[in-house]
Design an enzyme around this catalytic site. Structure first.
Site, PDB file in Angstrom:
ATOM      1  N   SER A 191      20.324  23.354  69.028  1.00 22.64           N
ATOM      2  CA  SER A 191      19.263  24.356  69.099  1.00 22.64           C
ATOM      3  C   SER A 191      18.700  24.364  70.511  1.00 22.64           C
ATOM      4  O   SER A 191      18.681  23.328  71.183  1.00 22.64           O
ATOM      5  CB  SER A 191      18.153  24.021  68.101  1.00 22.64           C
ATOM      6  OG  SER A 191      16.999  24.800  68.354  1.00 22.64           O
ATOM      7  N   LYS A 216      17.861  17.134  67.845  1.00 22.41           N
ATOM      8  CA  LYS A 216      18.901  17.991  68.422  1.00 22.41           C
ATOM      9  C   LYS A 216      19.273  17.543  69.835  1.00 22.41           C
ATOM     10  O   LYS A 216      20.432  17.664  70.243  1.00 22.41           O
ATOM     11  CB  LYS A 216      18.441  19.448  68.417  1.00 22.41           C
ATOM     12  CG  LYS A 216      18.353  20.072  67.027  1.00 22.41           C
ATOM     13  CD  LYS A 216      19.698  20.076  66.307  1.00 22.41           C
ATOM     14  CE  LYS A 216      19.648  20.928  65.047  1.00 22.41           C
ATOM     15  NZ  LYS A 216      20.935  20.921  64.299  1.00 22.41           N
ATOM     16  N   TYR A 272      12.375  17.726  65.452  1.00 20.09           N
ATOM     17  CA  TYR A 272      13.584  18.549  65.475  1.00 20.09           C
ATOM     18  C   TYR A 272      14.185  18.571  66.876  1.00 20.09           C
ATOM     19  O   TYR A 272      15.402  18.399  67.048  1.00 20.09           O
ATOM     20  CB  TYR A 272      13.224  19.955  65.018  1.00 20.09           C
ATOM     21  CG  TYR A 272      14.370  20.938  64.959  1.00 20.09           C
ATOM     22  CD1 TYR A 272      15.386  20.807  64.010  1.00 20.09           C
ATOM     23  CD2 TYR A 272      14.421  22.028  65.829  1.00 20.09           C
ATOM     24  CE1 TYR A 272      16.427  21.732  63.934  1.00 20.09           C
ATOM     25  CE2 TYR A 272      15.456  22.947  65.761  1.00 20.09           C
ATOM     26  CZ  TYR A 272      16.455  22.795  64.816  1.00 20.09           C
ATOM     27  OH  TYR A 272      17.471  23.716  64.752  1.00 20.09           O
TER      28      TYR A 272
END
Length: 252
Positions: free
Chosen positions: A148, A165, A161
């Site tokens: 991402s 990632k 997150y």
């Protein structure tokens, strides 16, 4: 002689998070190009429904599996099961992921943090490690991790997150060296895509934010497919350890 086409006839493709969103579009594309596809997610029924839809459309074999990617032991068992069922794996697409909302950074619970790390980093690592090793022993293959732009441009709303990632990006590079030259390991870095999750967004606020993107809009789920097909194909034979950004120019 090189073949300048995407031909996955009889290739064995495994896609996590393949029952909906970006993963579903990837599965459709690989199946339409002749691949034997396995899709996995926590909900077996969702995978069965998705497999039936794709098979009706393409006539190809799509195998549904239940898998909680954040569970180390489930990943271990799944890697062996899907390898045996398919008679080997040519391509693994680590697509499953999630970025839960939270009220404040200090309010992030240990449970939420571990869940995000498990789904977005720990599980993909375990699957890539096991299937990458098997691919190398069998003579080659490709792994495509789905990261991402939050990994490259972290924000307060995506702390766990983004960290997970970013770890997946690092894992991609490390495994490219570990399993090269026969197994290529690359990463697609998507921006904002209009999956089912986007139905819960503030549409007006997103439309305004999208004006800062070069493309002036969010991506449609099928628009990630070309990057994944490229990295999984022989056309990317000299591409490994790479991060390929697909974000409509949002981060440029």
């Amino acid at each position: 002689m090189s073949t300048w086409t995407f031909d996955f006839t009889d290739r064995k493709i495994v896609i996590t998070g393949g029952s909906r969103g970006l993963g579903f579009q990837m599965a459709r594309a690989f199946s339409s190009l002749g691949a034997d596809v396995a899709i996995a997610s926590r909900r077996l029924a969702a995978c069965e429904d998705a497999a039936a839809v794709i098979t009706a459309e393409t006539g190809g074999t799509v195998r549904p599996y239940a898998l909680h990617v954040a569970d180390w032991e489930q990943c271990t068992r799944f890697a062996q099961t899907v390898w045996d069922d398919m008679g080997g794996v040519d391509v693994l697409v680590n697509n499953a992921g999630s970025s839960p909302l939270y009220d404040s950074i200090s309010g992030i619970s240990e449970e939420l943090y571990d869940k995000v790390i498990g789904l977005n980093l720990k599980g993909p690592f375990r699957l890539a490690a096991l299937l990458g090793e098997k691919m190398a022993e069998a003579g080659g293959g490709a792994i495509v991790n789905i990261s991402s732009i939050a990994s490259l441009h972290p924000r307060p709303a995506t702390v766990p997150y983004s960290a997970a990632k970013a770890g997946l990006n690092a894992t991609t590079t490390a495994l490219a060296h570990a399993y090269g030259p026969s197994v290529r390991v690359n990463c697609v870095v998507p921006g904002t895509f209009l999956t089912d999750v986007s139905h819960h967004w503030d549409e007006e606020a997103f439309t305004e934010r999208a004006q800062t993107f070069a493309a002036k809009r969010g991506g449609e789920p099928e628009e990630v497919v070309g990057a994944v097909l490229y990295l999984a194909s022989s056309l990317a034979s000299y591409t490994t350890g790479a991060l390929l950004t697909v974000d409509g120019g949002a981060s440029s």
